[in-house]
Design a protein around this motif. Structure first.
Motif, short mmCIF file in Angstrom:
data_model
loop_
_atom_site.label_atom_id
_atom_site.label_comp_id
_atom_site.label_asym_id
_atom_site.label_seq_id
_atom_site.Cartn_x
_atom_site.Cartn_y
_atom_site.Cartn_z
N SER A 154 77.58 32.64 35.19
CA SER A 154 78.44 33.10 36.27
C SER A 154 79.73 33.65 35.68
CB SER A 154 78.76 31.94 37.23
OG SER A 154 79.77 31.12 36.67
N CYS A 155 80.56 34.25 36.52
CA CYS A 155 81.83 34.79 36.04
C CYS A 155 82.91 33.72 35.95
CB CYS A 155 82.30 35.92 36.96
SG CYS A 155 82.59 35.43 38.67
N PHE A 156 82.56 32.45 36.22
CA PHE A 156 83.57 31.39 36.29
C PHE A 156 83.50 30.43 35.10
CE2 PHE A 156 82.57 32.38 40.82
CZ PHE A 156 83.76 33.01 41.12
N GLU A 157 82.70 30.74 34.08
CA GLU A 157 82.54 29.80 32.97
C GLU A 157 83.80 29.77 32.10
OE1 GLU A 157 80.00 28.36 33.72
OE2 GLU A 157 78.41 29.73 34.30
N GLU A 158 84.34 28.60 31.88
CA GLU A 158 85.47 28.46 30.97
C GLU A 158 85.05 28.66 29.51
OE1 GLU A 158 88.59 28.17 31.84
OE2 GLU A 158 88.26 27.93 33.99
N ASP A 159 83.83 28.27 29.20
CA ASP A 159 83.29 28.40 27.84
C ASP A 159 81.86 28.91 27.99
OD1 ASP A 159 82.12 28.10 25.35
OD2 ASP A 159 82.70 26.00 25.09
N GLU A 160 81.65 30.21 27.80
CA GLU A 160 80.35 30.80 28.08
C GLU A 160 79.26 30.25 27.17
OE1 GLU A 160 80.00 34.90 28.68
OE2 GLU A 160 81.61 35.01 30.16
N ASP A 161 79.55 30.12 25.87
CA ASP A 161 78.54 29.57 24.96
C ASP A 161 78.26 28.11 25.29
OD1 ASP A 161 78.28 31.99 23.65
OD2 ASP A 161 79.71 31.46 22.05
N GLY A 162 79.30 27.37 25.63
CA GLY A 162 79.10 25.97 26.00
C GLY A 162 78.25 25.83 27.26
N ALA A 163 78.46 26.72 28.24
CA ALA A 163 77.65 26.69 29.46
C ALA A 163 76.18 26.95 29.14
CB ALA A 163 78.17 27.71 30.46
N ARG A 164 75.92 27.92 28.28
CA ARG A 164 74.53 28.21 27.91
C ARG A 164 73.90 27.02 27.19
NH1 ARG A 164 77.05 33.29 26.41
NH2 ARG A 164 76.56 34.87 28.01
N ALA A 165 74.65 26.39 26.31
CA ALA A 165 74.11 25.25 25.55
C ALA A 165 73.82 24.08 26.49
CB ALA A 165 75.09 24.84 24.46
#
Length: 258
Positions: free
Chosen positions: A200-211
């Motif tokens: 989403s466009c609201f992730e503070e840490d995009e790589d962390g969200a994917r992990a």
């Protein structure tokens, strides 16, 4: 499986909802997330500004009054997950569930303080949320913060799943042979099961969200766990399995979409 509740092929738009979940476990009533809340001003989030939802009426329809709730779990502290944590009493905000203990992730309690808003991805989109929906509960005393993991009872466990926010979390349910995961905002649309790299466009840490999403998907697929995200309309929950190096959605939960 995505049409019509999750994707509109004519427009290319995905559909979303805001969910709360009620659990009864070991004699206690547990509410997972509380939605946007009524009568609250969100200057940069007009969809959540002064809403008038039927959240309490929906709870009443399943036999839950505010005073019946023993535990409120906020998976993270965005406006659409904590808005009903408080209610107005005169001119003061007070806990909306007067007998409940509120479980909030410590990392979000610190990260979401008003002075930190300029440094967050969501920024002023979360303006006023701490002041009207978090701090009044903290000041009243019924908040228990946690980090990494927290055992609620023999069936329910909180686990940190950072990325969307530093304190984003999921809830594992295990009862007999049944398994479920209440996924919060680890995913916002069913398409992410098949395309888990999409954020989403609201992730503070995009790589962390994917992990965090990959770990949750692996656990759900390997343990046949029903997944309950916070923002899926229609059936709202699903089972999944591994497919090659990825995953696929296999079955929707057997309750009627609304």
């Amino acid at each position: 499986m995505l049409v019509p509740h999750h994707w509109e092929p004519d427009t290319g738009l995905t559909r979303a909802a805001t969910q709360s979940w009620v659990l009864r476990s070991e004699g206690r009533t547990i509410l997972i997330d509380t939605g946007a809340g009524n009568g609250k001003y969100r200057p940069l989030q007009p969809i959540w500004s002064y809403p008038n939802t039927g959240h309490l009426a929906n709870l009443a329809a399943v036999g839950v009054r505010p005073e019946d709730v023993d535990i409120v779990v906020n998976t993270h502290l965005h406006d659409d997950h904590v808005g009903r944590d408080t209610r107005l009493e005169g001119r003061d905000r007070v806990p909306a569930f007067p007998r409940a203990t509120y479980r909030m992730p410590q990392r979000d309690v610190e990260y979401r303080r008003p002075e930190n808003l300029p440094d967050t991805v969501f920024g002023r989109g979360n303006q006023n949320v701490y002041e009207d929906s978090v701090d009044p509960v903290v000041e009243a005393g019924p908040v228990e913060t946690w980090d990494e993991s927290y055992t609620i009872d023999s069936h329910l466990r909180l686990e940190l799943a950072p990325g969307h926010t530093p304190g984003a979390s999921i809830i594992h349910l295990e009862s007999g042979g049944d398994r479920a995961i209440f996924a919060g905002d680890l995913l916002h649309g069913a398409i992410q099961v098949h395309e888990p790299h999409i954020n989403s466009c609201f992730e503070e840490d995009e790589d962390g969200a994917r992990a965090s999403r990959a770990r949750m998907f692996a656990h759900a697929a390997d343990n046949n766990a029903l997944v309950f995200p916070a923002h899926l309309p229609g059936h709202g929950a699903f089972e999944m399995r591994r497919r090659g190096s990825g995953f696929e959605l296999t079955h929707w939960a057997p309750f009627s979409p609304t």
